[in-house]
Design an enzyme around this catalytic site. Structure first.
Site, PDB file in Angstrom:
ATOM      1  N   LYS A 190       0.826  -1.216   0.000  1.00 44.80           N
ATOM      2  CA  LYS A 190       0.000   0.000   0.000  1.00 44.80           C
ATOM      3  C   LYS A 190       0.858   1.263   0.000  1.00 44.80           C
ATOM      4  O   LYS A 190       0.360   2.342  -0.320  1.00 44.80           O
ATOM      5  CB  LYS A 190      -0.944   0.008   1.207  1.00 44.80           C
ATOM      6  CG  LYS A 190      -2.081  -0.996   1.135  1.00 44.80           C
ATOM      7  CD  LYS A 190      -3.019  -0.856   2.333  1.00 44.80           C
ATOM      8  CE  LYS A 190      -4.189  -1.834   2.270  1.00 44.80           C
ATOM      9  NZ  LYS A 190      -3.770  -3.228   2.517  1.00 44.80           N
ATOM     10  N   HIS A 235      -4.476   2.545  -0.707  1.00 45.38           N
ATOM     11  CA  HIS A 235      -5.403   1.547  -0.153  1.00 45.38           C
ATOM     12  C   HIS A 235      -6.598   1.389  -1.084  1.00 45.38           C
ATOM     13  O   HIS A 235      -7.441   2.283  -1.185  1.00 45.38           O
ATOM     14  CB  HIS A 235      -5.844   1.999   1.231  1.00 45.38           C
ATOM     15  CG  HIS A 235      -6.568   0.944   2.016  1.00 45.38           C
ATOM     16  ND1 HIS A 235      -7.000  -0.248   1.462  1.00 45.38           N
ATOM     17  CD2 HIS A 235      -6.962   0.903   3.321  1.00 45.38           C
ATOM     18  CE1 HIS A 235      -7.609  -0.962   2.383  1.00 45.38           C
ATOM     19  NE2 HIS A 235      -7.591  -0.289   3.520  1.00 45.38           N
TER      20      HIS A 235
END
Length: 412
Positions: free
Chosen positions: A335, A340
């Site tokens: 991430k 995300h």
């Protein structure tokens, strides 16, 4: 006896590229897909960056007229699924029985972007101007439904909606369907396209998003100066297949899915349970399901969101499950490069886990500059490193206390 399940195809649309090969090369090189936010007016918000998909043309993957009747999250899923099916050389309806092919694709939020557009139209022009396609463009299960229609898959058709664990839960749930002998193949993963004004406003007001305006280093999992996650969009799709079925048709195999654990925190709507108690149980269940000891795991693709509590409690959870072996593990958060992807995160990270074993490389956690004394494990800072292990674990944790763990093994 439970069937063995392998992965024979992958497809992806991500902030780093509109295919998995482009995405993976950038992941290995530590390149970030985070950029100044464009889908909404940044002047309205204190959030300035996002992991947006760039240059995506739905007409390249589906009929243009039909694409206009799909939410963006569904378009991503259809495109990634078609890539995965092609990668697997899966000829549904020709050499593969369509009734033995199912679909299980999760989405945490679904078509909120289209809802916002249609709600404004409703307020400005009245109810008769609302699109008759608003409901199928909005509801999360339509990604799976559309993929089934586009590809002719007539087996079980389902959708897990478990916030940021949706993609991982969908893969795990699809895994169980094949293990139980209900189908031979599952098209499984997650998809999300929720970079919208309401989503950003909501996450911002709960102080979950990074307010760092610099796209280069806004996403900094496990770093002491982390200040929230960077919202992103995209889709990851895997072809799960019963081992004998895959071997019989000469399919290439990326790896075997050997363990799945899913738990609930029963604690708080957004904050993980202290010390990642629910995540610990998910990892323990996955290890038990896989029939392996903690010491056999080499690498963990962490949920690693870049929020204070997630990174702390996931680290504590890993220590709780692996004990001293936690200090021998390589742990990274991709991430840091993708942002995300919410309901798609677990799926794209499952793909990265498989490719780590295939290519012999562990992706880095980029933007790791200032160590946090509370976080003292090996987070593979900034530069990828060689990998010669055989078992990878991937965690996904979601609002509502959803925890999902997947374990993959390299076939000999």
């Amino acid at each position: 006896m439970k069937k063995r399940v392998v992965i024979t195809g992958i497809g992806a649309i991500t902030p780093l590229g509109n295919d998995i090969s482009t995405t993976w090369e950038k992941i290995k090189s530590g390149v970030s897909g985070i950029a100044p936010i464009r889908k909404i007016d940044p002047e309205k918000f204190n959030v300035k960056v996002a992991g947006e998909v760039k240059g995506f043309e739905p007409d390249a993957y589906m009929d243009g007229k039909e694409a206009k009747r799909m939410g963006r999250f569904t378009q991503f899923a259809v495109a990634a699924s078609k890539m995965a099916v092609e990668d697997a050389n899966l000829q549904i309806g020709k050499t593969v029985d369509p009734e033995r092919v199912g679909v299980w694709i999760g989405s945490g939020i679904g078509g909120l972007d289209e809802f916002e557009v249609q709600h404004k139209r409703y307020l400005d022009k009245g109810p008769k101007r609302v699109s008759p396609f608003i409901i199928p463009m909005l509801i999360p299960d339509l990604a799976a439904g559309r993929v089934s229609i586009e590809l002719g898959a007539k087996g079980i058709n389902n959708c897990s909606v478990t916030a940021c664990a949706s993609g991982a839960n969908s893969i795990g749930d699809a895994f169980r369907v094949i293990q139980n002998g209900e189908v031979d193949v599952m098209i499984a993963g997650g998809t999300e396209a929720a970079i919208t004004e309401m989503t950003v406003a909501g996450f911002s007001n709960m102080t979950a998003l990074s307010t760092n305006p610099d796209p280069i280093n806004a996403s900094r999992p496990f770093d002491k100066n982390r200040d929230g996650f960077v919202i992103a969009e995209g889709s990851g799709i895997l072809i799960l297949e019963e081992l004998d079925h895959a071997v019989a048709r000469g399919a290439k195999i990326y790896g075997e899915l050997i363990g799945y654990g899913a738990t609930g925190d029963a604690y708080h709507i957004t904050t993980p349970a202290p010390n990642g108690e629910g995540g610990q149980r998910a990892m323990k269940l996955a290890l038990k399901d896989a029939g392996i000891s903690p010491e056999q795991v080499d690498y963990i693709n962490a949920h690693g969101t870049s929020t204070y509590y997630n990174d702390l409690f996931e680290t504590n959870a890993i220590k709780g499950v692996f004990g001293e072996h936690a200090y021998n593990l390589s742990i990274s958060s991709t991430k840091s490069m993708t942002g995300h992807l919410l309901g798609a995160a677990g799926a794209i990270e499952a793909i990265f886990s498989l490719l780590s074993m295939q290519d012999g490389v562990i992706p880095p956690t980029i933007n790791y500059e200032t160590p946090d004394p509370e976080l003292d494990l090996d987070y593979v800072p900034n530069v990828a490193k060689p990998y010669n292990g055989t078992i990878v674990l991937s965690n996904s944790l979601g609002f509502g206390g959803h925890n999902a763990t997947l374990i993959f093994k390299k076939l000999a």
